[in-house]
Design a protein around this motif. Structure first.
Motif, PDB file in Angstrom:
ATOM      1  N   PRO A 692       0.865  -1.391   0.240  1.00 31.35           N
ATOM      2  CA  PRO A 692       0.001  -0.012   0.217  1.00 31.35           C
ATOM      3  C   PRO A 692       0.820   1.333  -0.034  1.00 31.35           C
ATOM      4  O   PRO A 692       2.040   1.433   0.419  1.00 31.35           O
ATOM      5  N   ASP A 693       0.475   2.375  -0.461  1.00 31.70           N
ATOM      6  CA  ASP A 693       1.042   3.519  -0.610  1.00 31.70           C
ATOM      7  C   ASP A 693       1.370   3.754   0.789  1.00 31.70           C
ATOM      8  O   ASP A 693       0.648   4.147   1.553  1.00 31.70           O
ATOM      9  N   GLY A 694       2.715   4.206   0.976  1.00 33.72           N
ATOM     10  CA  GLY A 694       3.156   4.819   2.003  1.00 33.72           C
ATOM     11  C   GLY A 694       3.906   3.659   3.163  1.00 33.72           C
ATOM     12  O   GLY A 694       4.269   4.035   4.120  1.00 33.72           O
ATOM     13  N   TYR A 695       3.729   2.478   2.580  1.00 34.08           N
ATOM     14  CA  TYR A 695       4.250   1.264   3.406  1.00 34.08           C
ATOM     15  C   TYR A 695       5.455   0.967   2.834  1.00 34.08           C
ATOM     16  O   TYR A 695       6.074   1.472   1.606  1.00 34.08           O
ATOM     17  N   THR A 696       6.255  -0.027   3.527  1.00 27.25           N
ATOM     18  CA  THR A 696       7.610  -0.263   2.984  1.00 27.25           C
ATOM     19  C   THR A 696       7.679  -1.694   2.574  1.00 27.25           C
ATOM     20  O   THR A 696       8.619  -2.202   1.880  1.00 27.25           O
ATOM     21  N   SER A 697       6.553  -2.612   2.975  1.00 27.66           N
ATOM     22  CA  SER A 697       6.694  -3.923   2.652  1.00 27.66           C
ATOM     23  C   SER A 697       5.234  -4.297   2.076  1.00 27.66           C
ATOM     24  O   SER A 697       4.285  -3.671   2.337  1.00 27.66           O
ATOM     25  N   PRO A 698       5.166  -5.328   1.208  1.00 25.51           N
ATOM     26  CA  PRO A 698       3.815  -5.643   0.789  1.00 25.51           C
ATOM     27  C   PRO A 698       3.025  -6.359   1.759  1.00 25.51           C
ATOM     28  O   PRO A 698       3.622  -7.347   2.269  1.00 25.51           O
ATOM     29  N   THR A 699       2.006  -5.919   2.329  1.00 29.31           N
ATOM     30  CA  THR A 699       1.226  -6.533   3.250  1.00 29.31           C
ATOM     31  C   THR A 699      -0.241  -7.108   2.608  1.00 29.31           C
ATOM     32  O   THR A 699      -0.793  -8.374   3.456  1.00 29.31           O
ATOM     33  N   ASN A 700      -0.468  -6.604   1.547  1.00 32.32           N
ATOM     34  CA  ASN A 700      -1.973  -6.895   1.128  1.00 32.32           C
ATOM     35  C   ASN A 700      -1.838  -8.043  -0.101  1.00 32.32           C
ATOM     36  O   ASN A 700      -0.871  -7.887  -0.732  1.00 32.32           O
ATOM     37  N   LEU A 701      -2.739  -8.444  -0.294  1.00 35.23           N
ATOM     38  CA  LEU A 701      -3.075  -9.550  -1.447  1.00 35.23           C
ATOM     39  C   LEU A 701      -3.976  -8.745  -2.422  1.00 35.23           C
ATOM     40  O   LEU A 701      -4.690  -7.862  -2.067  1.00 35.23           O
ATOM     41  N   ALA A 702      -3.527  -8.649  -3.877  1.00 29.64           N
ATOM     42  CA  ALA A 702      -4.282  -7.836  -4.860  1.00 29.64           C
ATOM     43  C   ALA A 702      -4.568  -8.781  -5.782  1.00 29.64           C
ATOM     44  O   ALA A 702      -3.924  -9.805  -6.213  1.00 29.64           O
ATOM     45  N   SER A 703      -5.728  -8.494  -6.772  1.00 30.96           N
ATOM     46  CA  SER A 703      -6.055  -9.436  -7.782  1.00 30.96           C
ATOM     47  C   SER A 703      -6.144  -8.548  -9.128  1.00 30.96           C
ATOM     48  O   SER A 703      -6.783  -7.462  -9.101  1.00 30.96           O
ATOM     49  N   TYR A 704      -5.815  -9.182 -10.453  1.00 33.57           N
ATOM     50  CA  TYR A 704      -6.314  -8.687 -11.430  1.00 33.57           C
ATOM     51  C   TYR A 704      -7.224  -9.559 -12.385  1.00 33.57           C
ATOM     52  O   TYR A 704      -6.499 -10.657 -12.441  1.00 33.57           O
ATOM     53  N   SER A 705      -8.260  -9.278 -13.039  1.00 34.90           N
ATOM     54  CA  SER A 705      -8.955 -10.007 -13.664  1.00 34.90           C
ATOM     55  C   SER A 705      -8.962  -9.819 -15.137  1.00 34.90           C
ATOM     56  O   SER A 705      -9.336  -8.607 -15.532  1.00 34.90           O
ATOM     57  N   PRO A 706      -8.110 -10.515 -16.231  1.00 41.40           N
ATOM     58  CA  PRO A 706      -7.962 -10.082 -17.530  1.00 41.40           C
ATOM     59  C   PRO A 706      -9.303 -10.057 -18.140  1.00 41.40           C
ATOM     60  O   PRO A 706     -10.176 -10.748 -17.664  1.00 41.40           O
ATOM     61  N   PRO A 707      -9.609  -9.376 -19.338  1.00 42.43           N
ATOM     62  CA  PRO A 707     -10.827  -9.158 -20.072  1.00 42.43           C
ATOM     63  C   PRO A 707     -11.141 -10.813 -20.382  1.00 42.43           C
ATOM     64  O   PRO A 707     -10.091 -11.626 -20.386  1.00 42.43           O
ATOM     65  N   VAL A 708     -12.629 -11.189 -20.850  1.00 46.29           N
ATOM     66  CA  VAL A 708     -12.727 -12.379 -20.794  1.00 46.29           C
ATOM     67  C   VAL A 708     -13.216 -12.907 -22.014  1.00 46.29           C
ATOM     68  O   VAL A 708     -13.279 -14.172 -22.342  1.00 46.29           O
ATOM     69  N   ASP A 709     -12.998 -12.043 -23.030  1.00 48.55           N
ATOM     70  CA  ASP A 709     -13.573 -12.196 -24.464  1.00 48.55           C
ATOM     71  C   ASP A 709     -12.236 -12.597 -25.343  1.00 48.55           C
ATOM     72  O   ASP A 709     -11.969 -12.178 -26.431  1.00 48.55           O
ATOM     73  N   GLY A 710     -11.383 -13.594 -24.804  1.00 49.92           N
ATOM     74  CA  GLY A 710     -10.342 -13.963 -25.685  1.00 49.92           C
ATOM     75  C   GLY A 710     -10.784 -15.370 -26.266  1.00 49.92           C
ATOM     76  O   GLY A 710     -11.881 -15.942 -26.168  1.00 49.92           O
ATOM     77  N   CYS A 711      -9.762 -15.795 -27.218  1.00 53.77           N
ATOM     78  CA  CYS A 711      -9.692 -16.964 -27.963  1.00 53.77           C
ATOM     79  C   CYS A 711      -8.979 -18.228 -26.991  1.00 53.77           C
ATOM     80  O   CYS A 711      -8.094 -18.045 -26.455  1.00 53.77           O
ATOM     81  N   PRO A 712      -9.705 -19.357 -27.140  1.00 52.07           N
ATOM     82  CA  PRO A 712      -9.204 -20.589 -26.153  1.00 52.07           C
ATOM     83  C   PRO A 712      -7.579 -20.790 -26.503  1.00 52.07           C
ATOM     84  O   PRO A 712      -6.891 -20.855 -25.609  1.00 52.07           O
ATOM     85  N   GLN A 713      -7.297 -20.609 -27.800  1.00 50.30           N
ATOM     86  CA  GLN A 713      -6.009 -20.874 -28.188  1.00 50.30           C
ATOM     87  C   GLN A 713      -5.594 -19.750 -29.229  1.00 50.30           C
ATOM     88  O   GLN A 713      -5.681 -20.229 -30.386  1.00 50.30           O
ATOM     89  N   SER A 714      -4.992 -18.867 -28.821  1.00 50.21           N
ATOM     90  CA  SER A 714      -4.422 -17.711 -29.776  1.00 50.21           C
ATOM     91  C   SER A 714      -3.575 -18.082 -30.578  1.00 50.21           C
ATOM     92  O   SER A 714      -2.394 -18.455 -30.081  1.00 50.21           O
ATOM     93  N   ASP A 715      -3.725 -18.048 -31.892  1.00 50.35           N
ATOM     94  CA  ASP A 715      -2.615 -18.185 -33.055  1.00 50.35           C
ATOM     95  C   ASP A 715      -1.773 -17.098 -33.018  1.00 50.35           C
ATOM     96  O   ASP A 715      -1.954 -16.022 -33.389  1.00 50.35           O
ATOM     97  N   VAL A 716      -0.566 -17.100 -32.394  1.00 55.99           N
ATOM     98  CA  VAL A 716       0.280 -16.079 -32.271  1.00 55.99           C
ATOM     99  C   VAL A 716       1.586 -16.090 -33.340  1.00 55.99           C
ATOM    100  O   VAL A 716       2.609 -15.531 -32.921  1.00 55.99           O
TER     101      VAL A 716
END
Length: 793
Positions: A692-716
């Motif tokens: 958290p801002d102002g802290y010196t160490s990570p104390t929290n857990l955070a999550s990120y959910s990418p967009p859901v409208d992707g293709c099952p096996q992207s051809d890259v």
């Protein structure tokens, strides 16, 4: 840019080819053939320009940081106390002082007799304290980390004064001690200074950096009889120094033959210095500097040392000085007879080893009080006169725990977190938002699943690898220690742990004062392990990736703590794990300090993270084929993570969460600060540790959910393919997770005829042209490729 005449020529050939091909199709003739499709080729081919200039890669559809990062709060609150001190308030109450670890740590004051918390006063900027002492006037001094500030608490007013950083640039204060005039002394980390603070004028006397290599002035004690300051300097080789506090003269009085790595604690009584030397009690004559022999009461023999647990010994009282031995038995050293042994009748502390003492007079009888154990607030009262012992837990405040590591369960989706210093493990359940506290394993530097629901865990400071079954009860064999490298091979941080098949590969940093990390190969069926040290001379093995029969390893230029790097840039090596032979050695990013993550790509290449630069290596040739900057800056061996999802490469480095479009080479920073680690649950959600801002160490857990409208096996693949034919049109992501190739009809489907496939491609390309996704000349090339393909034949 490709000249326009070449583009026009290509278009002319494409139109002619399309006409011929369509004619052949109408007549049922064969289409032209081509070789099998390439694997995804590294790098981007030249894009064909449009009439309006070169095509720009589309903006990736990721929201701003504040919209995508979800702060889940602190999953674990714990109690971690490094040292306590006994004192008295102005109203006569006897109290115990301690600074439990936690952001903006608080000085806790607990009544020893009512066993109630009196106050908890914040120490702004401190995350915990390794040192605390009560001065003769009753003032309490605390030395903290990571800011290395000295704080003074006044029992009269109940307020704390921040006295600042006595030695600029330090991060830890250790071993506070006081003299009869109220001056306080301490040591520091990481340049091993010792200093005196004079409360009468606020002046600091710096006794200088006491060792050119060793970083810890880990313990101090003031000798009031001879006006000397004793300092224990560590590691890897403990040294005992005596300082004249007036002249600043320093003498080395380390007992000959000392093999200890650390003087954990120093105390003084009866003309003798009592040192906890790596868990052995050593006694030194304060005047002569000679080591004192004493008698073990259990055997009657003369000994030079004796087992001691946790910190040091108490001040002198009836029966001498007191401490806990390695079995937690309360033990005393009789100053009159020079004899050491358990108290009689025997007494054992049940909450841990003693970490602070003080004598309290009750009805004219001196009684010993102290703290026991780091994690429960354990407190004890021992009366030497009648031999009684009472034990309880003092109500110190729990605090949000700084987090060291995280790892998602690939089956349940629960997220395992490990606590820095404390070593506890918590299991966060996304379904309930609750965390269950489980095994205290020690400080986890890296861990990985073995595919059967068990976890291999690398633990500091022992260089230890353990096997843990989280579904089974704790027992002497769960977790089970498999090996420890700190003594045998001088390795202490397993920063990369990668189970693969019947082996576990472990990359480690060297121990304090050492150079040369190691790659350790553990054979699961036999339990045997082989250590290959200095594969990259003088560097840490920071990341490991098994590929085929070989193992790739990335180095970091750092040695063990207390050293300066000898190397200037990190290396990537390919190793034969059966022999330790280095088969290939390259520098993928010039000047990078650490290659802190390696991962296999969907293109068959090796992808890595060197500081803030993503690089790509062809494992068959060892050639670097791409470099993609994310940010400019230096990171360390335990700072970096990479993960594939929907054809994109997600990562964390330098506090940043980023996502990389590997086709365009465009990196998007989703959050630019305060993050460490990255793990993905089966539903595609990412979890990271948040400071958290102002802290010196990570104390929290955070999550990120990418967009859901992707293709099952992207051809890259870097260009658009139709079956076995390369159209030479640059592949890209028109929408999240779906490439231009993905947008075309599936060439692997069971088409009734080649003409049906070509017709479907033509229809879809027309739609993509109409919405601006594909330019007309690109559409021609895709149609030509479809017509030339063998799909549907």
């Amino acid at each position: 840019m490709i000249p326009r005449r070449h583009v026009r020529s290509a278009l002319s050939r494409a139109v002619a080819t399309l006409a011929v091909t369509l004619g052949l199709l109408a007549g049922g003739g064969p289409a032209a053939t081509a070789g099998p499709p390439d694997p995804v080729r590294p790098g981007l081919p030249f894009p064909f320009p449009s009439e309006n200039g070169p095509i720009q890669p589309p903006t990736t559809p990721f929201g701003p940081a504040d919209d995508v990062i979800r702060d889940l709060g602190s999953p674990v609150s714990s109690l971690t106390v490094m040292e306590g001190a006994i004192g008295k308030l102005p109203d006569g109450r006897d109290v115990v002082y301690a600074v439990p670890a936690g952001e903006n740590a608080r000085l806790n004051v607990v009544d020893l007799h009512t066993r109630q918390l009196i106050s908890a006063t914040p120490l702004p900027g401190a995350a915990g304290g390794w040192a605390i002492v009560v001065a003769p006037d009753g003032s309490v001094y605390a030395g903290t980390y990571p800011n290395a500030h000295l704080y003074r608490y006044s029992p009269d007013t109940g307020t704390v004064t921040d006295l600042g950083q006595p030695i600029p640039g330090e991060s830890q204060i250790y071993g506070l001690t006081a003299d009869q005039d109220g001056n306080v002394y301490a040591g520091t980390y990481p340049t091993a200074h010792a200093f005196k603070y004079d409360p009468s004028n606020g002046q600091v006397t710096d006794y200088g950096s006491l060792d050119p290599v060793q970083q810890y002035a880990r313990s101090t004690v003031y000798d009031p009889d001879h006006h000397k300051l004793f300092v224990g300097v560590s590691t890897p080789n403990a040294r005992l120094l005596r300082i004249d506090v007036e002249t600043k003269a320093v003498e080395d009085i380390t007992p000959p033959g000392t093999t200890a790595k650390d003087f954990i604690d120093l105390d003084y009584a009866g003309g003798r210095v009592f040192a906890n030397a790596s868990s052995r009690l050593v006694v030194v004559d304060a005047v002569t500097g000679e080591q004192v022999k004493f008698t073990d009461s259990a055997t009657g023999t003369q000994v030079m040392d004796y087992p001691i647990a946790a910190r040091g010994v108490s001040a002198a009282g009836p029966g001498g000085v007191y401490f806990t031995n390695n079995t937690l038995a309360l033990t005393h050293y009789d100053l009159d007879t020079n004899t050491v042994g358990p108290v009689s009748p025997p007494r054992t502390l049940t909450r841990g080893a003693s970490i602070g003492y003080g004598w309290v007079t009750e009805n004219g009888v001196p009684v010993l009080y102290g703290l026991a154990g780091n994690y429960s607030g354990g407190t004890f009262r021992y009366n030497p006169q009648d031999g009684t012992l009472a034990q309880w837990s003092s109500p110190f405040q729990y605090a949000p725990s700084p987090l060291m590591h995280e790892l998602a369960d690939p089956v349940t989706g629960k997220v395992f977190v490990n606590v820095y210093l404390n070593g506890s493990t918590g299991i966060y359940d996304p379904a309930t938002g609750k965390t269950t506290i489980t095994t205290r394993q020690g400080q986890v530097e890296a861990w990985g699943w073995d595919g059967t629901g068990k976890m291999y865990v690398g633990i500091y400071p022992y260089g230890r690898l353990s096997l843990w079954d989280p579904t089974a009860p704790d027992s002497p064999t769960n977790p089970k220690e498999l090996f420890s490298l700190v003594d045998s091979h001088h390795q202490n941080r397993p920063v990369s742990v990668v189970p693969a098949g019947n082996r576990v590969y472990v990359g480690t940093t060297p121990a304090y004062g050492e150079y040369g990390g190691a790659l350790t190969v553990f054979d699961v069926p036999t339990g045997a392990f082989t250590v290959y040290r200095n594969l990259v001379p003088d560097q840490t093995i920071a990341s490991v990736l098994p590929l085929g029969a070989d193992v790739w390893a990335g180095s970091g230029i750092e040695g063990g703590q207390g050293t300066e790097p000898k190397a200037s840039e990190a290396h990537l090596i390919k190793v034969d794990p059966s022999t330790g032979q280095v088969l290939s050695d390259i520098v993928p990013v010039s000047g990078a300090a650490s290659i802190n993550e390696l991962i296999a790509g969907p293109d068959g290449n090796l992808w890595g993270l060197a500081d803030g630069i993503v690089f790509v290596v062809d494992p068959s040739t060892g050639q670097v084929v791409r470099q993609i900057p994310v940010f400019g800056g230096v990171t360390g061996a335990n700072d970096g993570a990479l993960s594939w999802r929907d054809g994109y490469l997600y990562g964390v480095t330098g506090g940043r969460l980023f996502v990389l479009d590997i086709l365009s080479g465009e990196a998007t920073i989703l959050r630019d600060h305060g993050l460490n680690r990255l793990t993905q649950t089966p539903d595609g959600t990412y979890y990271t540790l948040l400071r958290p801002d102002g802290y010196t160490s990570p104390t929290n857990l955070a999550s990120y959910s990418p967009p859901v409208d992707g293709c099952p096996q992207s051809d890259v693949r870097s260009t658009v393919w139709t079956g076995n034919i390369d159209s030479h049109v640059v592949n890209r992501f028109p929408t999240y997770g779906c490439t231009l190739t993905d947008e075309l009809p599936d060439a692997k489907s069971d088409w009734p005829s080649h003409a049906a496939y070509v017709s479907a491609v033509n229809k879809r390309v027309r739609e993509l042209e109409d919405d601006g996704t594909v330019e007309s000349w690109e559409g021609i090339l895709i149609r030509v490729a479809a017509a030339r393909s063998d799909v549907g034949k």
